[in-house]
Design an enzyme around this catalytic site. Structure first.
Site, PDB file in Angstrom:
ATOM      1  N   ALA A  78     -21.808  -3.174  17.088  1.00 19.61           N
ATOM      2  CA  ALA A  78     -21.499  -3.662  18.429  1.00 19.61           C
ATOM      3  C   ALA A  78     -20.038  -3.383  18.754  1.00 19.61           C
ATOM      4  CB  ALA A  78     -21.775  -5.164  18.514  1.00 19.61           C
ATOM      5  N   ASP A  79     -19.749  -3.396  20.037  1.00 13.99           N
ATOM      6  CA  ASP A  79     -18.375  -3.289  20.493  1.00 13.99           C
ATOM      7  C   ASP A  79     -18.242  -4.086  21.779  1.00 13.99           C
ATOM      8  OD1 ASP A  79     -15.783  -1.716  19.836  1.00 13.99           O
ATOM      9  OD2 ASP A  79     -15.974  -1.675  22.020  1.00 13.99           O
ATOM     10  N   THR A  80     -17.145  -4.811  21.915  1.00 14.77           N
ATOM     11  CA  THR A  80     -16.908  -5.656  23.078  1.00 14.77           C
ATOM     12  C   THR A  80     -15.591  -5.289  23.729  1.00 14.77           C
ATOM     13  OG1 THR A  80     -18.174  -7.488  22.118  1.00 14.77           O
ATOM     14  CG2 THR A  80     -16.601  -8.052  23.853  1.00 14.77           C
TER      15      THR A  80
ATOM     16  N   GLY B 292     -21.595  -3.752  23.964  1.00 15.37           N
ATOM     17  CA  GLY B 292     -22.622  -2.761  23.658  1.00 15.37           C
ATOM     18  C   GLY B 292     -23.120  -3.005  22.249  1.00 15.37           C
TER      19      GLY B 292
END
Length: 167
Positions: free
Chosen positions: A69-71, A106
């Site tokens: 994930a990436d924020t 994501g």
């Protein structure tokens, strides 16, 4: 029946690890270090989706499911990543103070050889979620105090809503 794939969390994030632990999920942690520079003209949703997919692909191994994930924080159309230092954290928090912004995350799930995901021909699945967040107005001394805690230095936008930043 094929063996159950091993779930790999491609992140060093304690929050993501806690979420999986809280769900009772068995997993191993293997973080990925990538260049997280946005591409020219890349919008936030595409940016976090791309990074999550790249992280998952970088860790994919046979018999493994990789969760990545990436924020990012988006304010006035600008992606605010992780601050480089305390001064940059103070500047970000000053911009966010008293305003609403978007938090975009994501996620990607990739399957290595031998997993149902890989055998379906769909080696990775991705999704993007958005949340609207309003930061309370903060005085300069409050911003300086929070930035000095260091809590937000490894977080997009320079704060952690699930930590001291909840104040």
């Amino acid at each position: 029946m094929p063996p159950r794939p091993t779930l790999i969390l491609a992140s060093a994030s304690p929050r993501r690890r806690d979420l999986l632990w809280g769900l009772g999920v068995r997993f191993a942690v293997r973080p990925v270090d990538l260049d997280e520079t946005p591409r020219v003209g890349e919008e936030a949703r595409a940016y976090v989706r791309r990074l999550a997919a790249e992280k998952a692909a970088a860790r994919r191994g046979a018999g493994e499911l990789i969760l990545a994930a990436d924020t990012s924080v988006v304010l006035d159309g600008e992606i605010l990543g992780k601050p480089a230092d305390e001064a940059e954290a103070r500047a970000m928090l000053g911009r966010l103070s008293g305003r609403e912004h978007t938090v975009v995350t994501g996620i990607a799930l990739a399957g290595g050889a031998g997993t149902a995901l890989a055998e379906s021909g769909d080696c990775a699945r991705t999704a993007v979620e958005e949340s609207r967040v309003r930061i309370a107005p903060m005085m300069e001394d409050e911003i300086a105090w929070y930035a000095a805690t260091g809590e937000g230095l490894d977080k997009a936008g320079g704060y952690a809503a699930q930590g001291l930043g909840a104040l």
